[in-house]
Design an enzyme around this catalytic site. Sequence first.
Site, PDB file in Angstrom:
ATOM      1  N   ASP A  63       0.896  -1.232  -0.048  1.00  0.00           N
ATOM      2  CA  ASP A  63      -0.014   0.213   0.108  1.00  0.00           C
ATOM      3  C   ASP A  63       0.933   1.229  -0.108  1.00  0.00           C
ATOM      4  O   ASP A  63       2.299   1.136   0.220  1.00  0.00           O
ATOM      5  CB  ASP A  63      -0.804  -0.051   1.372  1.00  0.00           C
ATOM      6  CG  ASP A  63      -1.830   1.316   1.374  1.00  0.00           C
ATOM      7  OD1 ASP A  63      -2.427   1.606   0.518  1.00  0.00           O
ATOM      8  OD2 ASP A  63      -1.808   1.870   2.515  1.00  0.00           O
TER       9      ASP A  63
ATOM     10  N   ASP B 164      -0.195   5.198   1.131  1.00  0.00           N
ATOM     11  CA  ASP B 164      -0.476   6.295   2.191  1.00  0.00           C
ATOM     12  C   ASP B 164      -0.632   5.479   3.397  1.00  0.00           C
ATOM     13  O   ASP B 164      -1.449   4.657   3.697  1.00  0.00           O
ATOM     14  CB  ASP B 164      -1.711   6.890   1.645  1.00  0.00           C
ATOM     15  CG  ASP B 164      -1.826   7.643   0.668  1.00  0.00           C
ATOM     16  OD1 ASP B 164      -0.875   8.793   0.340  1.00  0.00           O
ATOM     17  OD2 ASP B 164      -2.232   7.010  -0.669  1.00  0.00           O
TER      18      ASP B 164
ATOM     19  N   ASP C  71      -1.343  -0.730   6.066  1.00  0.00           N
ATOM     20  CA  ASP C  71      -1.339  -0.293   7.455  1.00  0.00           C
ATOM     21  C   ASP C  71      -2.903  -0.243   7.985  1.00  0.00           C
ATOM     22  O   ASP C  71      -2.997   0.125   9.149  1.00  0.00           O
ATOM     23  CB  ASP C  71      -0.973   1.200   7.516  1.00  0.00           C
ATOM     24  CG  ASP C  71      -1.845   2.180   6.688  1.00  0.00           C
ATOM     25  OD1 ASP C  71      -2.442   3.038   7.091  1.00  0.00           O
ATOM     26  OD2 ASP C  71      -2.218   2.077   5.541  1.00  0.00           O
TER      27      ASP C  71
END
Length: 219
Positions: A9, A11, A167
């Site tokens: 991922d 961001d 995250d």
Amino acid sequence: MTPAQLVFDLDGTLIDSAPDIHAAVARMLAGEGLPPLDLATVTSFIGNGLPKLVERVILHSGLDMRTHPRLTRATLEQYNAAPAALTRPYPGVVAVLTALQEAGHPMALCTNKPEAPARAVLRDLGLAPFFPVVIGGDSLPVTKPDPAPLHACIAALGGGPTIYIGDSEVDAATAQAARVPFALFTEGYRKTPVADLPHAVRFTEFHALPAALAQISLS
């Protein structure tokens, strides 16, 4: 044994982009005659792509939802004007990506950020050489947590055993839907307690990622 494919991922995982997203939202709201939202509020809206973020801003600010298409375009224009002015990789990211690349791991990026700004950020921060494959939030008709973007990354890398690194709740759900082991970076933008997110391994600092990945069985 062939090194696992690694899909990341963006961001909240590789980069802390919240300050630039916050600034773009503030400029959009200023155009509507409204004061900025605080950074923590905008950060809490990150994760499901720009249209969803703008939807949350509209609801929070009491704007008319009929303005959503226009305000989404306006926010994207504001963001594209300076996508990496305040954004920085998390500590250790470049060194770890370099080590993983040298170890032979094919790597791709799977993000809900639109593809063009995602590529611009990677370029501006010197991360583009690590990611020959980039699937953004507008690359396919669907976005994460639908597994299709992650499956597209896996196929583009060659289709071998893969680990997804992210995250957030969205990332955990994406990995689960794609039936791919998930490595959770605990210091990003998640809102749920770590214990409540399904994951194979977790890490709090990037220097610990290679050792965490080595704990995952791909047999």
